[in-house]
Design a protein around this motif. Structure first.
Motif, PDB file in Angstrom:
ATOM      1  N   MET A 177       0.994  -1.239  -0.161  1.00 23.67           N
ATOM      2  CA  MET A 177       0.060   0.272   0.344  1.00 23.67           C
ATOM      3  C   MET A 177       0.442   1.073  -0.349  1.00 23.67           C
ATOM      4  O   MET A 177       1.719   1.344   0.583  1.00 23.67           O
ATOM      5  N   ASP A 178       0.699   2.161  -0.586  1.00 26.40           N
ATOM      6  CA  ASP A 178       1.387   3.456  -0.521  1.00 26.40           C
ATOM      7  C   ASP A 178       0.857   4.533   0.155  1.00 26.40           C
ATOM      8  O   ASP A 178       2.011   5.321   0.004  1.00 26.40           O
ATOM      9  N   SER A 179       0.047   4.710   0.931  1.00 22.89           N
ATOM     10  CA  SER A 179      -0.239   5.658   1.875  1.00 22.89           C
ATOM     11  C   SER A 179      -1.001   4.949   3.193  1.00 22.89           C
ATOM     12  O   SER A 179      -1.637   3.540   2.802  1.00 22.89           O
ATOM     13  N   GLY A 180      -0.847   5.907   3.836  1.00 24.27           N
ATOM     14  CA  GLY A 180      -1.593   5.335   5.319  1.00 24.27           C
ATOM     15  C   GLY A 180      -3.407   5.416   5.564  1.00 24.27           C
ATOM     16  O   GLY A 180      -3.667   4.498   6.185  1.00 24.27           O
ATOM     17  N   GLU A 181      -3.781   6.462   4.749  1.00 24.16           N
ATOM     18  CA  GLU A 181      -4.672   6.274   4.028  1.00 24.16           C
ATOM     19  C   GLU A 181      -5.344   5.012   4.214  1.00 24.16           C
ATOM     20  O   GLU A 181      -5.858   4.488   4.581  1.00 24.16           O
ATOM     21  N   GLU A 182      -4.858   4.464   2.630  1.00 22.36           N
ATOM     22  CA  GLU A 182      -5.038   3.334   2.147  1.00 22.36           C
ATOM     23  C   GLU A 182      -5.363   2.363   3.238  1.00 22.36           C
ATOM     24  O   GLU A 182      -6.121   1.441   3.283  1.00 22.36           O
ATOM     25  N   ALA A 183      -4.090   2.559   3.994  1.00 26.40           N
ATOM     26  CA  ALA A 183      -3.802   1.310   5.167  1.00 26.40           C
ATOM     27  C   ALA A 183      -5.063   1.151   5.733  1.00 26.40           C
ATOM     28  O   ALA A 183      -5.331  -0.156   6.209  1.00 26.40           O
ATOM     29  N   ALA A 184      -5.177   2.182   6.546  1.00 24.05           N
ATOM     30  CA  ALA A 184      -6.142   2.536   7.610  1.00 24.05           C
ATOM     31  C   ALA A 184      -7.268   2.228   6.907  1.00 24.05           C
ATOM     32  O   ALA A 184      -8.449   1.758   8.216  1.00 24.05           O
ATOM     33  N   VAL A 185      -8.138   2.125   5.465  1.00 26.09           N
ATOM     34  CA  VAL A 185      -8.965   1.485   5.143  1.00 26.09           C
ATOM     35  C   VAL A 185      -8.467  -0.160   5.002  1.00 26.09           C
ATOM     36  O   VAL A 185     -10.116  -0.470   5.161  1.00 26.09           O
ATOM     37  N   CYS A 186      -7.776  -0.449   4.536  1.00 26.74           N
ATOM     38  CA  CYS A 186      -8.017  -1.609   4.329  1.00 26.74           C
ATOM     39  C   CYS A 186      -7.932  -2.815   5.761  1.00 26.74           C
ATOM     40  O   CYS A 186      -8.515  -3.575   5.399  1.00 26.74           O
ATOM     41  N   PHE A 187      -7.346  -2.326   6.880  1.00 21.45           N
ATOM     42  CA  PHE A 187      -7.293  -3.061   7.899  1.00 21.45           C
ATOM     43  C   PHE A 187      -8.682  -3.032   8.402  1.00 21.45           C
ATOM     44  O   PHE A 187      -9.618  -3.282   9.206  1.00 21.45           O
ATOM     45  N   GLN A 188      -9.923  -1.390   8.364  1.00 23.77           N
ATOM     46  CA  GLN A 188     -10.975  -1.750   8.942  1.00 23.77           C
ATOM     47  C   GLN A 188     -11.707  -2.490   7.608  1.00 23.77           C
ATOM     48  O   GLN A 188     -12.875  -3.502   8.463  1.00 23.77           O
ATOM     49  N   SER A 189     -11.601  -2.957   6.619  1.00 19.22           N
ATOM     50  CA  SER A 189     -11.696  -3.297   6.323  1.00 19.22           C
ATOM     51  C   SER A 189     -12.300  -5.198   6.703  1.00 19.22           C
ATOM     52  O   SER A 189     -13.016  -5.867   6.843  1.00 19.22           O
ATOM     53  N   TYR A 190     -10.920  -5.524   6.921  1.00 20.14           N
ATOM     54  CA  TYR A 190     -10.981  -7.227   7.948  1.00 20.14           C
ATOM     55  C   TYR A 190     -11.354  -6.455   9.315  1.00 20.14           C
ATOM     56  O   TYR A 190     -11.740  -7.728   9.422  1.00 20.14           O
ATOM     57  N   VAL A 191     -11.421  -5.635   9.689  1.00 18.25           N
ATOM     58  CA  VAL A 191     -11.924  -5.131  10.845  1.00 18.25           C
ATOM     59  C   VAL A 191     -13.525  -5.641  10.667  1.00 18.25           C
ATOM     60  O   VAL A 191     -14.412  -6.486  10.964  1.00 18.25           O
ATOM     61  N   ASP A 192     -14.090  -5.113   9.828  1.00 18.12           N
ATOM     62  CA  ASP A 192     -15.658  -5.060   9.323  1.00 18.12           C
ATOM     63  C   ASP A 192     -15.542  -6.470   8.617  1.00 18.12           C
ATOM     64  O   ASP A 192     -16.865  -7.037   9.237  1.00 18.12           O
ATOM     65  N   SER A 193     -15.257  -6.849   8.212  1.00 23.10           N
ATOM     66  CA  SER A 193     -15.487  -8.440   7.620  1.00 23.10           C
ATOM     67  C   SER A 193     -14.733  -9.604   8.919  1.00 23.10           C
ATOM     68  O   SER A 193     -15.939 -10.902   8.944  1.00 23.10           O
ATOM     69  N   GLY A 194     -14.689  -8.949  10.119  1.00 19.46           N
ATOM     70  CA  GLY A 194     -14.501 -10.074  11.038  1.00 19.46           C
ATOM     71  C   GLY A 194     -13.298 -10.801  10.953  1.00 19.46           C
ATOM     72  O   GLY A 194     -13.214 -11.730  12.227  1.00 19.46           O
ATOM     73  N   ASP A 195     -12.710 -10.170  10.004  1.00 21.15           N
ATOM     74  CA  ASP A 195     -11.244 -11.569  10.023  1.00 21.15           C
ATOM     75  C   ASP A 195      -9.765 -10.794  10.981  1.00 21.15           C
ATOM     76  O   ASP A 195      -9.337 -11.890  10.903  1.00 21.15           O
ATOM     77  N   LEU A 196     -10.386  -9.505  11.319  1.00 22.05           N
ATOM     78  CA  LEU A 196      -9.242  -9.153  12.186  1.00 22.05           C
ATOM     79  C   LEU A 196      -9.820  -8.790  13.350  1.00 22.05           C
ATOM     80  O   LEU A 196     -10.850  -7.652  13.374  1.00 22.05           O
ATOM     81  N   ALA A 197      -9.380  -8.650  14.836  1.00 18.38           N
ATOM     82  CA  ALA A 197      -9.821  -7.715  15.482  1.00 18.38           C
ATOM     83  C   ALA A 197      -9.073  -6.740  16.092  1.00 18.38           C
ATOM     84  O   ALA A 197      -7.909  -6.036  15.302  1.00 18.38           O
ATOM     85  N   PRO A 198     -10.554  -5.931  16.310  1.00 16.04           N
ATOM     86  CA  PRO A 198      -9.966  -4.114  16.113  1.00 16.04           C
ATOM     87  C   PRO A 198      -8.622  -4.019  16.598  1.00 16.04           C
ATOM     88  O   PRO A 198      -7.924  -3.313  16.969  1.00 16.04           O
ATOM     89  N   SER A 199      -8.304  -4.509  17.837  1.00 14.43           N
ATOM     90  CA  SER A 199      -7.239  -4.760  19.088  1.00 14.43           C
ATOM     91  C   SER A 199      -5.972  -4.675  18.040  1.00 14.43           C
ATOM     92  O   SER A 199      -4.975  -4.660  18.096  1.00 14.43           O
ATOM     93  N   ASP A 200      -5.967  -5.653  16.695  1.00 12.98           N
ATOM     94  CA  ASP A 200      -5.309  -6.050  16.300  1.00 12.98           C
ATOM     95  C   ASP A 200      -4.356  -4.519  15.237  1.00 12.98           C
ATOM     96  O   ASP A 200      -3.258  -4.737  13.929  1.00 12.98           O
ATOM     97  N   VAL A 201      -5.708  -3.257  14.823  1.00 13.02           N
ATOM     98  CA  VAL A 201      -4.964  -2.406  14.122  1.00 13.02           C
ATOM     99  C   VAL A 201      -3.973  -1.513  14.606  1.00 13.02           C
ATOM    100  O   VAL A 201      -4.281  -1.191  15.891  1.00 13.02           O
ATOM    101  N   PRO A 202      -2.507  -1.376  14.381  1.00 12.93           N
ATOM    102  CA  PRO A 202      -1.766  -0.303  14.390  1.00 12.93           C
ATOM    103  C   PRO A 202      -2.714   0.983  15.071  1.00 12.93           C
ATOM    104  O   PRO A 202      -3.678   1.285  14.225  1.00 12.93           O
ATOM    105  N   VAL A 203      -2.569   0.915  15.797  1.00 13.78           N
ATOM    106  CA  VAL A 203      -3.532   2.276  16.684  1.00 13.78           C
ATOM    107  C   VAL A 203      -3.238   3.375  15.446  1.00 13.78           C
ATOM    108  O   VAL A 203      -4.351   4.374  15.907  1.00 13.78           O
ATOM    109  N   GLN A 204      -2.396   3.916  14.896  1.00 14.13           N
ATOM    110  CA  GLN A 204      -2.268   4.873  14.227  1.00 14.13           C
ATOM    111  C   GLN A 204      -3.272   5.240  13.269  1.00 14.13           C
ATOM    112  O   GLN A 204      -3.425   5.980  12.473  1.00 14.13           O
TER     113      GLN A 204
END
Length: 114
Positions: free
Chosen positions: A1-28
């Motif tokens: 991923m080229d940007s932090g914004e893209e990474a944030a959206v990507c991580f959130q999509s995994y949280v939304d799908s249940g594939d990733l716990a919110p606590s696994d997302v870097p706080v930044q």
């Protein structure tokens, strides 16, 4: 991923799908509204000392507000924004020499954590 914004959206999509716990997302990336996602994702690349200082100071205030309201625990505060005054107005990430950069980060850590 080229940007932090893209990474944030990507991580959130995994949280939304249940594939990733919110606590696994870097706080930044979990709180991009604090303005640290892009800077952190790029390892503060290309920031002047003044830009770095302004970024970590504003992010500190935002993350501190999240701690104060109970959305985050104090231990979840990103390392780079715990004590912006401890940088002395200089970005350690702009130091080209690895040893000097690590020394500056050690000094920051000592100042921030006593």
């Amino acid at each position: 991923m080229d940007s932090g914004e893209e990474a944030a959206v990507c991580f959130q999509s995994y949280v939304d799908s249940g594939d990733l716990a919110p606590s696994d997302v870097p706080v930044q990336l979990a709180y991009p509204e604090c303005g640290l996602a892009e800077a952190w994702w790029s390892y503060y690349d290309g920031m002047t000392d003044a830009e770095f200082t302004a970024t970590v100071t504003a992010a500190h205030d935002c993350f501190q507000a999240l701690v104060d309201e109970g959305a985050l625990e104090d231990w979840q505060m990103p390392f780079d924004v715990i004590a912006p005054d401890c940088y002395g107005g200089t970005s350690p990430y702009a130091i080209d020499d690895d040893d000097a950069r690590f020394e500056a980060l050690d000094e920051y850590s000592t100042c921030a954590f006593g």
